[in-house]
Design a protein around this motif. Structure first.
Motif, short mmCIF file in Angstrom:
data_model
loop_
_atom_site.label_atom_id
_atom_site.label_comp_id
_atom_site.label_asym_id
_atom_site.label_seq_id
_atom_site.Cartn_x
_atom_site.Cartn_y
_atom_site.Cartn_z
N VAL A 234 0.61 -0.89 -0.03
CA VAL A 234 -0.01 -0.25 0.10
C VAL A 234 1.22 1.12 -0.25
O VAL A 234 2.03 1.63 0.86
CB VAL A 234 -1.17 0.50 1.05
N HIS A 235 0.89 1.84 -0.92
CA HIS A 235 1.58 2.82 -1.10
C HIS A 235 0.81 4.53 -1.77
O HIS A 235 -0.43 3.96 -2.55
CB HIS A 235 3.10 2.61 -1.82
N ASP A 236 1.32 5.92 -1.98
CA ASP A 236 0.71 6.58 -2.43
C ASP A 236 1.53 6.98 -4.14
O ASP A 236 2.45 6.16 -4.13
CB ASP A 236 0.82 7.95 -1.66
N ASP A 237 0.17 7.54 -4.88
CA ASP A 237 1.19 7.67 -6.13
C ASP A 237 1.66 8.03 -6.82
O ASP A 237 2.89 7.59 -7.44
CB ASP A 237 0.07 7.74 -6.69
N ASP A 238 2.88 9.28 -5.37
CA ASP A 238 4.05 10.07 -6.45
C ASP A 238 5.09 8.84 -5.89
O ASP A 238 6.18 9.22 -7.04
CB ASP A 238 4.05 10.65 -4.97
N ILE A 239 5.15 8.02 -4.95
CA ILE A 239 6.45 6.71 -4.97
C ILE A 239 6.29 5.83 -6.16
O ILE A 239 6.56 4.31 -5.53
CB ILE A 239 6.60 7.32 -3.76
N ALA A 240 5.12 5.42 -6.79
CA ALA A 240 4.90 4.11 -7.54
C ALA A 240 5.87 3.96 -8.38
O ALA A 240 5.64 2.47 -8.09
CB ALA A 240 3.45 5.00 -8.51
N ALA A 241 6.71 4.54 -8.93
CA ALA A 241 8.03 3.51 -9.73
C ALA A 241 8.19 2.94 -8.50
O ALA A 241 9.08 2.38 -9.07
CB ALA A 241 8.48 4.61 -9.88
N ASP A 242 8.82 3.29 -7.62
CA ASP A 242 9.52 2.65 -6.14
C ASP A 242 9.31 1.54 -5.93
O ASP A 242 9.45 0.90 -5.47
CB ASP A 242 10.29 3.51 -4.96
N TYR A 243 7.82 1.51 -5.55
CA TYR A 243 6.74 0.16 -5.68
C TYR A 243 6.84 -0.83 -6.07
O TYR A 243 6.50 -1.27 -6.24
CB TYR A 243 5.79 0.95 -4.53
N LEU A 244 6.88 -0.12 -7.51
CA LEU A 244 6.46 -1.13 -9.02
C LEU A 244 7.84 -1.97 -8.82
O LEU A 244 8.20 -3.22 -9.25
CB LEU A 244 6.44 -0.41 -10.01
N LEU A 245 9.54 -0.83 -8.37
CA LEU A 245 10.40 -1.65 -8.43
C LEU A 245 10.59 -2.89 -7.52
O LEU A 245 11.56 -3.99 -7.28
CB LEU A 245 11.66 -1.37 -8.45
N LEU A 246 10.10 -2.44 -6.06
CA LEU A 246 9.62 -2.90 -4.89
C LEU A 246 9.02 -4.66 -4.70
O LEU A 246 9.26 -6.06 -4.99
CB LEU A 246 9.72 -2.20 -3.81
N ASP A 247 7.85 -4.53 -5.66
CA ASP A 247 7.43 -5.46 -6.19
C ASP A 247 7.89 -6.19 -6.75
O ASP A 247 8.03 -7.68 -6.94
CB ASP A 247 6.30 -5.13 -6.83
#
Length: 390
Positions: A234-247
């Motif tokens: 669960v994350h905010d849109d502004d760090i979507a790139a980081d969380y896509l990489l984490l995924d």
């Protein structure tokens, strides 16, 4: 690696396979205890709270929250080092979240030289001893009181727990899987190899040896990977790139993953980071202190009606105090009605409804739940539903 948990071996899982029935591991984005909880934070926390409570009625759920995921970062420690330099004698136990947050905004607005060695010492203390600056400890205490009033499930803000695995063990495990671009031998940084998935390089460790915030998250989540578990990020849109990489990285370790990006809540016309300020009058402390005539149950339900029901997942609506007040008033009216004020015996059970509202990833969608069970034509919330919302 003792006493830390071991890093699981690589286990490739085809993303098209159907998700097995098992435990849902909910991992919300970390929040450094350096500022007040803003509407964006409140939205994320309430979405997580409703999601966890509702999903637990239809399956196993585990919420992952560890203070060290947020404190073993330069974002927190650099600010705390600054406070020690500029205000060594301040009694932080008397400061408000607003005043500490104002210092945080000023810290980010001023340019200054960084004492890499001193910040490294702070990071070591935070990592090995669970140390938190008195200003950070004060912030956690204030958050705890505000979240208790809001009815958010216990996150463990007052609990100290080491990260599940060590930093070097995690870096070695990433290197073994070829997931790093490592320039340390040249005196440079370490990057996660995002380009292999069409994503940018992302610094994991700076040339100063300090970790990016993603490293403590990986240190906590990777050892939790087990067959049958699904990780919901669960994350905010502004760090979507980081969380896509984490995924992607978690998947390389064999995890089944899903992401739940939430839009920020604009305050003053712009959806900006809390480090830029502009949140006065809208923080969770401000909202809890706003004068009104409703009781705590109505406050809790009304906040959820607004942040989980009105502000949907991709909502671009700015924060509106008038609309929040209307939601709290509606909550009071709902809670004041008796079961005979329109209850329909043919309405399916809560468990049946929750099962229907589960997403393909296995969690109950907070927005759909709120719209379905607390819509304009709904009756008073049943006791089971009240337990989720209040």
């Amino acid at each position: 690696m003792a006493p830390h948990a071991s890093v699981p071996p690589a286990r490739r899982t085809a993303p098209t396979d159907p998700a097995p029935v098992g435990e849902l591991v909910v991992a919300p984005v970390t929040i450094t205890p350096t500022k007040p909880l803003t509407p964006t934070h409140v939205k994320g926390l309430l979405w997580t709270d409703v999601l966890v409570k509702a999903s637990a009625r239809v399956g196993g759920v585990r919420l992952v929250w560890n203070n060290r995921m947020a404190t073993v970062t330069t974002q927190a420690t650099a600010f705390w080092h600054h406070l020690d330099l500029t205000e060594p004698d301040t009694d932080w136990s008397r400061e408000s979240d607003l005043r500490i947050g104002e210092r945080y905004v000023r810290f980010h607005s001023e340019r200054r030289d960084t004492d890499r060695r001193a910040i490294g010492d702070y990071l070591t203390r935070a990592d090995q001893e669970g140390w938190i600056h008195p200003a950070g400890r004060r912030m956690l205490d204030l958050w705890s009181a505000q979240l208790d009033q809001l009815g958010v499930a216990e996150l463990g803000l007052g609990v100290d727990r080491p990260l599940a695995t060590g930093a070097q063990a995690m870096v070695d495990a990433l290197a073994d899987r070829g997931l790093l671009v490592d320039h340390r031998r040249f005196g440079g940084p370490v990057h996660l190899d995002g380009p292999r998935w069409g994503l940018p390089l992302r610094r994991l460790i700076g040339d100063d040896g300090h970790p990016n915030y993603l490293l403590p998250i990986l240190r906590e989540l990777v050892p939790l990977i087990q067959p049958g578990r699904l990780f919901l990020l669960v994350h905010d849109d502004d760090i979507a790139a980081d969380y896509l990489l984490l995924d992607r990285v978690l998947t390389e370790f064999g995890a089944r993953t899903a992401r739940l990006p939430l839009s920020r809540v604009p305050v003053g016309g712009a959806p900006r980071s809390s480090r830029h300020g502009g949140w006065h009058g809208t923080t969770l402390g401000d909202l809890a202190a706003t004068e009104g005539t409703v009781d705590r149950a109505a406050y809790r339900l009304g906040m959820r009606l607004y942040f989980a029901g009105t502000l949907h997942r991709r909502s671009a609506q700015p924060f509106r105090m008038s609309l929040l007040r209307r939601c709290v008033g509606r909550a009071a009216r709902l809670l004041g009605r008796t079961p005979t004020d329109g209850t329909n015996a043919s309405v399916p059970s809560l468990a049946a409804t929750l099962s229907l509202l589960r997403t393909q990833q296995g969690y109950v969608d907070p927005y759909r739940l709120t719209a379905t069970l607390l819509g304009k034509r709904s009756g008073p919330p049943a006791p089971e539903l009240r337990a989720i919302y209040t």
